[in-house]
Design a protein around this motif. Structure first.
Motif, PDB file in Angstrom:
ATOM      1  N   ARG A   5       0.759  -1.213   0.048  1.00  0.00           N
ATOM      2  CA  ARG A   5       0.070   0.013  -0.003  1.00  0.00           C
ATOM      3  C   ARG A   5       0.935   1.252  -0.087  1.00  0.00           C
ATOM      4  NH1 ARG A   5      -4.670  -1.694   4.577  1.00  0.00           N
ATOM      5  NH2 ARG A   5      -5.360  -3.532   3.219  1.00  0.00           N
ATOM      6  N   THR A   6       1.912   1.234   0.891  1.00  0.00           N
ATOM      7  CA  THR A   6       2.663   2.460   0.953  1.00  0.00           C
ATOM      8  C   THR A   6       3.620   2.784  -0.300  1.00  0.00           C
ATOM      9  OG1 THR A   6       4.452   1.169   2.138  1.00  0.00           O
ATOM     10  CG2 THR A   6       2.743   2.303   3.281  1.00  0.00           C
ATOM     11  N   GLU A   7       3.537   2.013  -1.226  1.00  0.00           N
ATOM     12  CA  GLU A   7       4.325   2.055  -2.368  1.00  0.00           C
ATOM     13  C   GLU A   7       3.606   2.794  -3.591  1.00  0.00           C
ATOM     14  OE1 GLU A   7       5.994  -1.770  -3.622  1.00  0.00           O
ATOM     15  OE2 GLU A   7       6.603  -2.137  -1.653  1.00  0.00           O
ATOM     16  N   VAL A   8       2.291   3.004  -3.560  1.00  0.00           N
ATOM     17  CA  VAL A   8       1.600   3.879  -4.657  1.00  0.00           C
ATOM     18  C   VAL A   8       1.642   5.114  -4.070  1.00  0.00           C
ATOM     19  CG1 VAL A   8      -0.471   3.970  -5.644  1.00  0.00           C
ATOM     20  CG2 VAL A   8       0.370   1.808  -4.910  1.00  0.00           C
ATOM     21  N   GLU A   9       2.049   5.973  -4.729  1.00  0.00           N
ATOM     22  CA  GLU A   9       2.436   7.452  -4.165  1.00  0.00           C
ATOM     23  C   GLU A   9       1.108   8.326  -4.655  1.00  0.00           C
ATOM     24  OE1 GLU A   9       5.892   9.095  -5.768  1.00  0.00           O
ATOM     25  OE2 GLU A   9       6.974   7.606  -4.791  1.00  0.00           O
ATOM     26  N   ASN A  10       0.517   7.864  -5.441  1.00  0.00           N
ATOM     27  CA  ASN A  10      -0.837   8.806  -6.040  1.00  0.00           C
ATOM     28  C   ASN A  10      -1.971   8.186  -5.427  1.00  0.00           C
ATOM     29  OD1 ASN A  10      -3.025   9.547  -7.259  1.00  0.00           O
ATOM     30  ND2 ASN A  10      -2.033   9.720  -9.329  1.00  0.00           N
ATOM     31  N   VAL A  12      -5.135   8.907  -5.401  1.00  0.00           N
ATOM     32  CA  VAL A  12      -6.373   8.552  -6.228  1.00  0.00           C
ATOM     33  C   VAL A  12      -6.039   7.078  -6.350  1.00  0.00           C
ATOM     34  CG1 VAL A  12      -7.681   8.907  -8.377  1.00  0.00           C
ATOM     35  CG2 VAL A  12      -6.726  10.920  -7.008  1.00  0.00           C
ATOM     36  N   VAL A  13      -4.904   6.852  -7.021  1.00  0.00           N
ATOM     37  CA  VAL A  13      -4.720   5.423  -7.528  1.00  0.00           C
ATOM     38  C   VAL A  13      -4.832   4.570  -6.218  1.00  0.00           C
ATOM     39  CG1 VAL A  13      -2.978   3.666  -8.638  1.00  0.00           C
ATOM     40  CG2 VAL A  13      -3.272   6.011  -9.513  1.00  0.00           C
ATOM     41  N   GLU A  14      -4.343   4.874  -5.137  1.00  0.00           N
ATOM     42  CA  GLU A  14      -4.367   4.136  -4.050  1.00  0.00           C
ATOM     43  C   GLU A  14      -5.573   3.689  -3.374  1.00  0.00           C
ATOM     44  OE1 GLU A  14      -1.793   3.991   0.116  1.00  0.00           O
ATOM     45  OE2 GLU A  14      -2.737   5.906  -0.358  1.00  0.00           O
ATOM     46  N   TYR A  15      -6.246   4.674  -3.603  1.00  0.00           N
ATOM     47  CA  TYR A  15      -7.920   4.608  -3.102  1.00  0.00           C
ATOM     48  C   TYR A  15      -8.427   3.710  -4.119  1.00  0.00           C
ATOM     49  CZ  TYR A  15     -12.898   5.273  -2.639  1.00  0.00           C
ATOM     50  OH  TYR A  15     -14.177   5.298  -2.306  1.00  0.00           O
ATOM     51  N   ASP A  16      -8.318   3.615  -5.609  1.00  0.00           N
ATOM     52  CA  ASP A  16      -8.903   2.672  -6.385  1.00  0.00           C
ATOM     53  C   ASP A  16      -8.324   1.262  -5.948  1.00  0.00           C
ATOM     54  OD1 ASP A  16     -10.206   4.168  -8.278  1.00  0.00           O
ATOM     55  OD2 ASP A  16      -8.641   4.399  -9.744  1.00  0.00           O
ATOM     56  N   ILE A  17      -7.180   1.080  -5.744  1.00  0.00           N
ATOM     57  CA  ILE A  17      -6.700  -0.391  -5.327  1.00  0.00           C
ATOM     58  C   ILE A  17      -7.204  -0.849  -4.059  1.00  0.00           C
ATOM     59  CG2 ILE A  17      -4.442  -1.622  -4.641  1.00  0.00           C
ATOM     60  CD1 ILE A  17      -3.246   0.238  -6.522  1.00  0.00           C
ATOM     61  N   LEU A  18      -7.472   0.260  -3.229  1.00  0.00           N
ATOM     62  CA  LEU A  18      -7.736  -0.426  -1.764  1.00  0.00           C
ATOM     63  C   LEU A  18      -9.315  -0.409  -1.889  1.00  0.00           C
ATOM     64  CD1 LEU A  18      -5.978   1.842   0.823  1.00  0.00           C
ATOM     65  CD2 LEU A  18      -5.321  -0.528  -0.013  1.00  0.00           C
ATOM     66  N   GLU A  19      -9.915   0.204  -2.764  1.00  0.00           N
ATOM     67  CA  GLU A  19     -11.383   0.082  -2.942  1.00  0.00           C
ATOM     68  C   GLU A  19     -11.782  -1.440  -3.601  1.00  0.00           C
ATOM     69  OE1 GLU A  19     -15.220   2.202  -4.927  1.00  0.00           O
ATOM     70  OE2 GLU A  19     -13.266   2.277  -6.012  1.00  0.00           O
ATOM     71  N   LEU A  20     -10.849  -1.737  -4.508  1.00  0.00           N
ATOM     72  CA  LEU A  20     -11.076  -2.891  -5.247  1.00  0.00           C
ATOM     73  C   LEU A  20     -10.903  -4.177  -4.086  1.00  0.00           C
ATOM     74  CD1 LEU A  20     -11.346  -4.920  -7.612  1.00  0.00           C
ATOM     75  CD2 LEU A  20      -8.826  -4.882  -7.971  1.00  0.00           C
ATOM     76  N   GLU A  21      -9.940  -3.915  -3.115  1.00  0.00           N
ATOM     77  CA  GLU A  21      -9.432  -4.838  -2.092  1.00  0.00           C
ATOM     78  C   GLU A  21     -10.741  -4.924  -1.142  1.00  0.00           C
ATOM     79  OE1 GLU A  21      -5.920  -5.698   1.191  1.00  0.00           O
ATOM     80  OE2 GLU A  21      -6.852  -3.640   0.840  1.00  0.00           O
ATOM     81  N   ASP A 102      -8.259 -12.714  -5.447  1.00  0.00           N
ATOM     82  CA  ASP A 102      -7.623 -12.034  -4.055  1.00  0.00           C
ATOM     83  C   ASP A 102      -6.262 -11.230  -4.297  1.00  0.00           C
ATOM     84  OD1 ASP A 102      -9.483 -13.029  -2.645  1.00  0.00           O
ATOM     85  OD2 ASP A 102      -8.469 -14.993  -1.970  1.00  0.00           O
ATOM     86  N   ARG A 103      -5.552 -11.531  -5.489  1.00  0.00           N
ATOM     87  CA  ARG A 103      -4.232 -10.921  -5.449  1.00  0.00           C
ATOM     88  C   ARG A 103      -4.133  -9.822  -6.553  1.00  0.00           C
ATOM     89  NH1 ARG A 103       0.989 -14.597  -6.126  1.00  0.00           N
ATOM     90  NH2 ARG A 103       1.645 -12.626  -5.322  1.00  0.00           N
ATOM     91  N   THR A 104      -5.552  -9.382  -7.082  1.00  0.00           N
ATOM     92  CA  THR A 104      -5.505  -8.612  -8.323  1.00  0.00           C
ATOM     93  C   THR A 104      -5.296  -7.171  -7.617  1.00  0.00           C
ATOM     94  OG1 THR A 104      -7.820  -8.370  -7.953  1.00  0.00           O
ATOM     95  CG2 THR A 104      -7.189  -9.739  -9.811  1.00  0.00           C
ATOM     96  N   PRO A 105      -5.510  -6.710  -6.458  1.00  0.00           N
ATOM     97  CA  PRO A 105      -5.131  -5.555  -5.839  1.00  0.00           C
ATOM     98  C   PRO A 105      -3.699  -5.125  -6.134  1.00  0.00           C
ATOM     99  CG  PRO A 105      -7.088  -6.368  -4.523  1.00  0.00           C
ATOM    100  CD  PRO A 105      -6.470  -7.470  -5.342  1.00  0.00           C
ATOM    101  N   GLU A 106      -3.049  -6.378  -5.341  1.00  0.00           N
ATOM    102  CA  GLU A 106      -1.417  -6.193  -5.047  1.00  0.00           C
ATOM    103  C   GLU A 106      -0.802  -6.253  -6.465  1.00  0.00           C
ATOM    104  OE1 GLU A 106       1.966  -9.148  -3.035  1.00  0.00           O
ATOM    105  OE2 GLU A 106      -0.095  -9.541  -3.044  1.00  0.00           O
ATOM    106  N   LEU A 107      -1.301  -7.068  -7.404  1.00  0.00           N
ATOM    107  CA  LEU A 107      -1.033  -6.920  -8.887  1.00  0.00           C
ATOM    108  C   LEU A 107      -1.119  -5.573  -9.412  1.00  0.00           C
ATOM    109  CD1 LEU A 107      -2.089  -9.501 -11.808  1.00  0.00           C
ATOM    110  CD2 LEU A 107      -2.066  -7.146 -12.022  1.00  0.00           C
ATOM    111  N   TRP A 108      -2.379  -5.025  -9.247  1.00  0.00           N
ATOM    112  CA  TRP A 108      -2.363  -3.480  -9.693  1.00  0.00           C
ATOM    113  C   TRP A 108      -1.395  -2.647  -9.091  1.00  0.00           C
ATOM    114  CZ3 TRP A 108      -7.898  -0.839  -9.409  1.00  0.00           C
ATOM    115  CH2 TRP A 108      -7.935   0.327 -10.090  1.00  0.00           C
ATOM    116  N   ALA A 109      -1.241  -2.878  -7.929  1.00  0.00           N
ATOM    117  CA  ALA A 109      -0.349  -1.789  -7.266  1.00  0.00           C
ATOM    118  C   ALA A 109       1.127  -2.060  -7.918  1.00  0.00           C
ATOM    119  CB  ALA A 109      -0.302  -2.132  -5.600  1.00  0.00           C
ATOM    120  N   ILE A 116       1.433   2.310 -15.018  1.00  0.00           N
ATOM    121  CA  ILE A 116       0.685   1.166 -15.822  1.00  0.00           C
ATOM    122  C   ILE A 116      -0.872   1.101 -15.215  1.00  0.00           C
ATOM    123  CG2 ILE A 116       0.387  -0.814 -17.098  1.00  0.00           C
ATOM    124  CD1 ILE A 116       3.544  -1.055 -16.495  1.00  0.00           C
ATOM    125  N   THR A 117      -1.829   1.327 -15.723  1.00  0.00           N
ATOM    126  CA  THR A 117      -2.922   1.142 -15.132  1.00  0.00           C
ATOM    127  C   THR A 117      -3.825  -0.213 -15.581  1.00  0.00           C
ATOM    128  OG1 THR A 117      -5.146   2.422 -14.362  1.00  0.00           O
ATOM    129  CG2 THR A 117      -4.432   2.742 -16.602  1.00  0.00           C
TER     130      THR A 117
END
Length: 471
Positions: A5-10, A12-21, A102-109, A116-117
């Motif tokens: 989680r802490t590796e995603v600096e943006n 807005v993008v971090e919110y996207d990923i955590l929302e998917l999780e 289960d691993r898609t949020p981590e993959l996205w991050a 890459i989005t």
């Protein structure tokens, strides 16, 4: 999951990923119904596949532009989360398969570390913006459409007006009037035009292939480069307001225009456009400074295949002394280890970027003409120097029954068989005839069979009460 989680600096993008999780946890806990979860995951590039319990993940590559660094990242992600294969699509995306939900949020991050989005790669959204692979290098182009395609991508990504439409919208930018991005088959298409010294676009709407193909109408013979995004916003709003939402098979823009009539559609767009402010968006046309590459000398003379390869795979760029080199990728599949090795070639020989093409292949750009023999030998070592880029043996095929839920026939299997016959029994056809073959595993035409010289569509046949796949 905490470590990534802490590796995603943006934020807005971090919110996207955590929302998917969060939504994955809610779905698995029975707190989110399947239809609502499906809509959310699709808009995040997570798509079900034929095999139960695993997902296809679609990685969005706007107008196919990719760097060596990004290619390495995608290869690493495929190794870690998938089966080590990258599939290039006819939308200039990359798909990887057999991914655990289960691993898609981590993959996205991990992908986002190199910008890459996966956002809006699937679902009822504006899909990946495609463009001519030669944009910026095409000798016939009035101007480079690349910055305009990128501005379009950025403007509509996460834009509230296109998050819950009745169906998807597909976009394409061609580099010239040749229309090699096949804008006439898209919901919205752009062809560059210069009028009275001013840049703009011929704008087309309502095209499509699939079971009921339709050639796009010309909505604007000329729309200025400053106005084309606001005007596109008006088109999207009209589609969102008037488009079909109950009958999925009638929910594309081509059906809306057919039912309303083109004149009525134009009137709706004009009315909505008047309410949009501002009506102009300035786009910075950044000059691409090609990276200087070394001159490579080869000790060994090239083999007899070099001439055929150069004739069929090399295209002159508008920049003096530079050429573009096409790499045919069998059925769009490239292994991750080969992709990493290709990234080294890109670093050594290329300029600013390379492009994935709508023909499921790869175009290297900014190659010094003197380096062609050395590049040929480098590609030979990777088994990527086959003659026939976008030719009859470079067959386009969707995944079909290999992984797709909708597949009826084995498009990949047919493509492999046809390619083998052409290359082994009729190699002279590759050089003598400018033909292409495209194969779709069903009527949805992801393999673009409807616009091929020779097209195959997956179907079923019935005989004596039995059903069998056919083309």
């Amino acid at each position: 999951m905490k470590s990534f989680r802490t590796e995603v600096e943006n934020p807005v993008v971090e919110y996207d990923i955590l929302e998917l999780e969060r939504k994955i946890f809610e779905f698995k806990a029975g707190k989110l119904d399947e239809e609502r979860f499906r809509s959310l995951r699709l808009a995040r590039g997570v798509y079900g596949q034929r095999q139960q319990g695993v997902q296809m993940v679609r990685i969005k590559i706007p107008y196919g532009k990719c760097s060596a660094k990004q290619l390495r990242r995608i290869a690493e992600v495929s190794d870690e989360y998938s089966n080590g294969n990258l599939h290039i699509t006819t939308r200039q995306d990359i798909q990887i398969h057999y991914v655990s939900l289960d691993r898609t949020p981590e993959l996205w991050a991990e992908l986002e570390q190199d910008d890459i989005t996966m956002r809006e790669a699937c679902g009822n959204t504006i899909r990946n913006v495609t463009a001519s692979a030669m944009a910026g290098a095409d000798p016939d182009e009035p101007f480079d459409v690349t910055p305009y395609a990128h501005a379009f991508f950025e403007y509509f990504l996460r834009n509230p007006i296109c998050q819950d439409m009745g169906r998807k919208i597909k976009i394409a930018f061609s580099s010239s009037a040749k229309d090699d991005a096949i804008t006439f088959t898209h919901d919205i298409g752009f062809i560059p035009v210069v009028k009275d010294g001013k840049r703009g676009f011929k704008m087309l709407v309502g095209g499509g292939i699939g079971a009921q193909p339709r050639v796009a109408d010309v909505l604007k013979a000329f729309i200025s480069a400053e106005e084309f995004i606001p005007f596109s916003k008006a088109v999207v709003r009209v589609f969102d307001q008037y488009g079909e939402r109950n009958r999925r098979n009638k929910a594309r823009m081509k059906f809306l225009i057919k039912e309303q009539g083109f004149e009525t559609f134009q009137q709706h767009v004009a009315k909505v456009y008047k309410s949009i402010a501002p009506k102009e968006i300035a786009i910075v046309d950044k000059q691409v400074i090609l990276k200087e590459t070394s001159l490579f000398k080869t000790n060994n003379s090239v083999d007899e295949g070099y001439g055929r390869w150069k004739s069929s795979n090399v295209t002159t760029q508008k920049q003096d002394g530079l050429v573009a080199v096409g790499i045919a990728i069998d059925r769009g599949d490239i292994a991750s280890d080969k992709a990493r090795a290709l990234a080294e070639v890109v670093d050594a020989f290329c300029g600013e970027d390379f492009r994935f093409t709508i023909g499921q292949s790869i175009l290297l750009r900014g190659i010094k003409e003197q380096n062609l023999p050395a590049l040929y030998q480098a590609l030979q070592q990777l088994d990527l120097a086959k003659a026939g880029y976008h030719n009859i043996n470079d067959i386009v095929a969707c995944p079909g029954t290999d992984t797709c839920n909708l597949g009826i026939a084995s498009s990949m299997g047919l493509a492999a068989a046809l390619q083998s016959i052409i290359e082994n029994e009729y190699p002279e056809v590759i050089e003598k005839h400018n033909l292409n073959i495209k194969i779709s595993g069903c009527m949805n035409a992801c393999g673009q069979h409807a616009i091929a010289d020779i097209g195959f569509q997956g179907m079923t046949v019935k005989s004596n009460g039995n059903i069998a796949p056919a083309t």
